[in-house]
Design a protein around this motif. Structure first.
Motif, PDB file in Angstrom:
ATOM      1  N   LEU A  10       0.834  -1.201   0.000  1.00  0.00           N
ATOM      2  CA  LEU A  10       0.000   0.000   0.000  1.00  0.00           C
ATOM      3  C   LEU A  10       0.871   1.255   0.000  1.00  0.00           C
ATOM      4  O   LEU A  10       0.622   2.199  -0.757  1.00  0.00           O
ATOM      5  CB  LEU A  10      -0.939  -0.007   1.203  1.00  0.00           C
ATOM      6  N   ILE A  11       1.899   1.248   0.819  1.00  0.00           N
ATOM      7  CA  ILE A  11       2.814   2.392   0.861  1.00  0.00           C
ATOM      8  C   ILE A  11       3.475   2.585  -0.507  1.00  0.00           C
ATOM      9  O   ILE A  11       3.598   3.720  -0.985  1.00  0.00           O
ATOM     10  CB  ILE A  11       3.876   2.207   1.965  1.00  0.00           C
ATOM     11  N   LYS A  25      -1.579  11.287   0.778  1.00  0.00           N
ATOM     12  CA  LYS A  25      -2.116  10.598  -0.396  1.00  0.00           C
ATOM     13  C   LYS A  25      -3.003   9.423   0.002  1.00  0.00           C
ATOM     14  O   LYS A  25      -4.055   9.202  -0.600  1.00  0.00           O
ATOM     15  CB  LYS A  25      -0.967  10.127  -1.291  1.00  0.00           C
ATOM     16  N   ILE A  26      -2.582   8.671   1.014  1.00  0.00           N
ATOM     17  CA  ILE A  26      -3.404   7.539   1.471  1.00  0.00           C
ATOM     18  C   ILE A  26      -4.700   8.051   2.101  1.00  0.00           C
ATOM     19  O   ILE A  26      -5.784   7.530   1.827  1.00  0.00           O
ATOM     20  CB  ILE A  26      -2.626   6.647   2.455  1.00  0.00           C
ATOM     21  N   THR A  27      -4.593   9.078   2.915  1.00  0.00           N
ATOM     22  CA  THR A  27      -5.779   9.660   3.567  1.00  0.00           C
ATOM     23  C   THR A  27      -6.776  10.169   2.529  1.00  0.00           C
ATOM     24  O   THR A  27      -7.987  10.000   2.689  1.00  0.00           O
ATOM     25  CB  THR A  27      -5.358  10.801   4.515  1.00  0.00           C
ATOM     26  N   ALA A  28      -6.284  10.753   1.459  1.00  0.00           N
ATOM     27  CA  ALA A  28      -7.157  11.317   0.428  1.00  0.00           C
ATOM     28  C   ALA A  28      -8.013  10.260  -0.267  1.00  0.00           C
ATOM     29  O   ALA A  28      -9.121  10.560  -0.714  1.00  0.00           O
ATOM     30  CB  ALA A  28      -6.318  12.075  -0.605  1.00  0.00           C
ATOM     31  N   VAL A  29      -7.517   9.033  -0.363  1.00  0.00           N
ATOM     32  CA  VAL A  29      -8.266   7.994  -1.071  1.00  0.00           C
ATOM     33  C   VAL A  29      -9.080   7.094  -0.151  1.00  0.00           C
ATOM     34  O   VAL A  29      -9.799   6.212  -0.627  1.00  0.00           O
ATOM     35  CB  VAL A  29      -7.339   7.135  -1.973  1.00  0.00           C
ATOM     36  N   GLN A  42      -5.956   2.326   7.274  1.00  0.00           N
ATOM     37  CA  GLN A  42      -5.944   2.980   8.585  1.00  0.00           C
ATOM     38  C   GLN A  42      -4.867   2.390   9.494  1.00  0.00           C
ATOM     39  O   GLN A  42      -4.192   3.117  10.224  1.00  0.00           O
ATOM     40  CB  GLN A  42      -7.320   2.905   9.221  1.00  0.00           C
ATOM     41  N   GLN A  43      -4.691   1.082   9.395  1.00  0.00           N
ATOM     42  CA  GLN A  43      -3.628   0.412  10.157  1.00  0.00           C
ATOM     43  C   GLN A  43      -2.262   0.905   9.691  1.00  0.00           C
ATOM     44  O   GLN A  43      -1.377   1.190  10.510  1.00  0.00           O
ATOM     45  CB  GLN A  43      -3.764  -1.093   9.934  1.00  0.00           C
ATOM     46  N   THR A  44      -2.089   1.044   8.399  1.00  0.00           N
ATOM     47  CA  THR A  44      -0.833   1.525   7.821  1.00  0.00           C
ATOM     48  C   THR A  44      -0.594   2.981   8.206  1.00  0.00           C
ATOM     49  O   THR A  44       0.516   3.361   8.590  1.00  0.00           O
ATOM     50  CB  THR A  44      -0.856   1.369   6.288  1.00  0.00           C
TER      51      THR A  44
END
Length: 66
Positions: A10-11, A25-29, A42-44
């Motif tokens: 994911l990262i 970027k992860i939060t945005a999607v 969320q764990q990541t």
């Protein structure tokens, strides 16, 4: 910090120049993810938020299919 294969993948997908931008970027999607993927994200994010920038910069992230 230890990341699972899934977290690391994911990262790799959303990897950016620094930790904060990758988090952004992860939060945005998040709204576009299904329930299972959102839980993984969320764990990541939790792990990324606990890291120091220097630790993130020194971490090597490799996409793997294992």
């Amino acid at each position: 910090m230890h990341f699972t294969v899934e977290e690391e993948n994911l990262i790799c997908i959303y990897h950016n120049a620094d930790r904060r931008r990758t988090i952004g970027k992860i939060t945005a999607v998040l709204p576009d993810m299904d329930e299972n993927m959102r839980a993984l994200a969320q764990q990541t994010l939790s792990k990324l938020e606990r890291m120091m920038d220097a630790d993130y910069d020194g971490q090597k992230f490799h996409f793997t299919d294992e």
